[in-house]
Design an enzyme around this catalytic site. Structure first.
Site, PDB file in Angstrom:
ATOM      1  CE1 TYR A 126      56.219  -0.846  82.550  1.00  0.00           C
ATOM      2  CE2 TYR A 126      53.821  -0.734  82.441  1.00  0.00           C
ATOM      3  CZ  TYR A 126      54.966  -1.211  83.040  1.00  0.00           C
ATOM      4  OH  TYR A 126      54.884  -2.048  84.118  1.00  0.00           O
ATOM      5  NE  ARG A 129      51.665  -3.182  80.977  1.00  0.00           N
ATOM      6  CZ  ARG A 129      52.718  -3.896  81.341  1.00  0.00           C
ATOM      7  NH1 ARG A 129      53.713  -4.081  80.489  1.00  0.00           N
ATOM      8  NH2 ARG A 129      52.785  -4.430  82.532  1.00  0.00           N
ATOM      9  CG  HIS A 138      63.115  -4.213  83.741  1.00  0.00           C
ATOM     10  ND1 HIS A 138      62.170  -5.191  83.584  1.00  0.00           N
ATOM     11  CD2 HIS A 138      64.194  -4.801  84.301  1.00  0.00           C
ATOM     12  CE1 HIS A 138      62.650  -6.331  84.041  1.00  0.00           C
ATOM     13  NE2 HIS A 138      63.881  -6.130  84.478  1.00  0.00           N
ATOM     14  CG  LEU A 139      60.007  -0.248  78.389  1.00  0.00           C
ATOM     15  CD1 LEU A 139      58.833  -1.208  78.280  1.00  0.00           C
ATOM     16  CD2 LEU A 139      59.994   0.732  77.252  1.00  0.00           C
ATOM     17  CB  SER A 140      59.027   1.282  84.603  1.00  0.00           C
ATOM     18  OG  SER A 140      58.994  -0.084  85.014  1.00  0.00           O
ATOM     19  CG  HIS A 159      58.937  -8.835  89.100  1.00  0.00           C
ATOM     20  ND1 HIS A 159      60.138  -8.163  89.201  1.00  0.00           N
ATOM     21  CD2 HIS A 159      58.162  -8.088  88.254  1.00  0.00           C
ATOM     22  CE1 HIS A 159      60.088  -7.062  88.454  1.00  0.00           C
ATOM     23  NE2 HIS A 159      58.897  -6.992  87.872  1.00  0.00           N
ATOM     24  CG  ASP A 190      65.523 -23.070  86.125  1.00  0.00           C
ATOM     25  OD1 ASP A 190      66.318 -22.303  86.727  1.00  0.00           O
ATOM     26  OD2 ASP A 190      64.811 -23.902  86.721  1.00  0.00           O
ATOM     27  NE  ARG A 206      55.468  -3.046  89.282  1.00  0.00           N
ATOM     28  CZ  ARG A 206      54.617  -3.712  88.493  1.00  0.00           C
ATOM     29  NH1 ARG A 206      55.082  -4.558  87.599  1.00  0.00           N
ATOM     30  NH2 ARG A 206      53.317  -3.522  88.589  1.00  0.00           N
ATOM     31  CB  ALA A 241      54.608  -9.702  85.002  1.00  0.00           C
ATOM     32  NE  ARG A 253      56.213   0.501  88.153  1.00  0.00           N
ATOM     33  CZ  ARG A 253      55.659  -0.240  87.181  1.00  0.00           C
ATOM     34  NH1 ARG A 253      56.437  -0.717  86.213  1.00  0.00           N
ATOM     35  NH2 ARG A 253      54.382  -0.492  87.174  1.00  0.00           N
ATOM     36  N   PRO A 291      55.199 -10.736  78.764  1.00  0.00           N
ATOM     37  CG  PRO A 291      54.369 -11.523  80.786  1.00  0.00           C
ATOM     38  CD  PRO A 291      55.577 -11.589  79.894  1.00  0.00           C
ATOM     39  CG  ASN A 292      50.497  -7.862  80.297  1.00  0.00           C
ATOM     40  OD1 ASN A 292      49.439  -8.203  79.780  1.00  0.00           O
ATOM     41  ND2 ASN A 292      50.905  -8.344  81.460  1.00  0.00           N
ATOM     42  CG  ASN A 315      61.030  -5.836  79.524  1.00  0.00           C
ATOM     43  OD1 ASN A 315      60.784  -6.401  80.596  1.00  0.00           O
ATOM     44  ND2 ASN A 315      60.587  -4.625  79.231  1.00  0.00           N
ATOM     45  CD  GLU A 323      66.647  -8.158  84.565  1.00  0.00           C
ATOM     46  OE1 GLU A 323      67.636  -8.814  84.997  1.00  0.00           O
ATOM     47  OE2 GLU A 323      65.697  -7.815  85.285  1.00  0.00           O
TER      48      GLU A 323
HETATM   49  C1  DQA Z   1      58.654  -4.050  83.079  1.00  0.00           C
HETATM   50  C2  DQA Z   1      58.557  -3.931  84.587  1.00  0.00           C
HETATM   51  C3  DQA Z   1      57.786  -5.104  85.174  1.00  0.00           C
HETATM   52  O1  DQA Z   1      57.707  -4.973  86.602  1.00  0.00           O
HETATM   53  C4  DQA Z   1      56.381  -5.141  84.606  1.00  0.00           C
HETATM   54  O2  DQA Z   1      55.677  -6.263  85.107  1.00  0.00           O
HETATM   55  C5  DQA Z   1      56.358  -5.071  83.136  1.00  0.00           C
HETATM   56  C6  DQA Z   1      57.306  -4.238  82.424  1.00  0.00           C
HETATM   57  C7  DQA Z   1      59.295  -2.806  82.437  1.00  0.00           C
HETATM   58  O3  DQA Z   1      59.691  -2.883  81.289  1.00  0.00           O
HETATM   59  O4  DQA Z   1      59.384  -1.755  83.085  1.00  0.00           O
HETATM   60  O5  DQA Z   1      55.481  -5.664  82.503  1.00  0.00           O
HETATM   61  O6  DQA Z   1      59.487  -5.169  82.767  1.00  0.00           O
END
Ligand code: DQA
Length: 166
Positions: A42, A37, A120-122, A100, A107, A131, A97, A127, A29-30, A94, A118
């Site tokens: 990111y 964003r 993650h950009l950040s 977490h 599952d 997270r 959210a 953080r 999501p997002n 990725n 896995e």
């Molecule tokens: C994220 C890190 C997550 O904590 C966050 O909720 C995201 C993006 C990242 O790519 O850094 O939406 O997965």
């Protein structure tokens, strides 16, 4: 692009071959908002740019790659289930959210048994403390966090080396 026989097809057996995604990239999501964003976390690369770079690299390697993004937990779960049916070889995920929060998505991933990286950009460990825990990391081949959009390409590079060694 590699062509394989689609053993998951409901169609009668024939010599027909169809393209199957050997690699699947799942964005949670997002991530559709990438580019605008919270760029300090990111970056400014859009999701379309990330997906295009991944598709180009995979195509150059002759490997079929598909990208999927959803803001809905159930849609992500169903895409992972479908990947299991389609014989997807590896995934890059990725979960955003849902990293977490989502036992359900964890599952689904565990249920298919498809090996994944896995991403993650950040740097989630630099953080907020909520997270720092991931429901996915212990299942993953490895985790790339904090390298921005480059992390996806590094994950792909690794998976391409695994695919070519098979
Ligand atoms: C994220 C890190 C997550 O904590 C966050 O909720 C995201 C993006 C990242 O790519 O850094 O939406 O997965």
């Amino acid at each position: 692009m590699k062509k394989q026989k689609n053993s998951a097809s409901a169609a009668p057996e024939s010599d027909e071959t169809v393209a199957i995604a050997r690699l699947l990239v799942i964005h949670g999501p997002n991530l559709n908002l990438l580019g605008t964003r919270e760029p300090k976390h990111y970056g400014s690369t859009t999701l379309a740019e990330i997906n295009m770079a991944l598709a180009n690299r995979a195509e150059a390697a002759g490997v079929n790659l598909e990208c999927f993004q959803s803001n809905h937990e159930g849609a992500l779960i169903e895409r992972v289930h479908a990947a299991g049916q389609q014989g997807v070889r590896y995934m890059i995920i990725n979960p955003a959210a849902y990293t977490h929060t989502s036992v359900a998505l964890r599952d689904a991933v565990a249920g298919t048994g498809i090996p994944f990286i896995e991403v993650h950009l950040s740097n989630v460990h630099a953080r907020e403390s909520f997270r720092h825990h991931s429901y996915f990391s212990d299942l993953a081949i490895g985790v790339i966090t904090g390298l921005g959009s480059e992390g996806y390409l590094l994950a792909l590079e690794y998976l391409l080396s695994r695919v070519s060694a098979e």
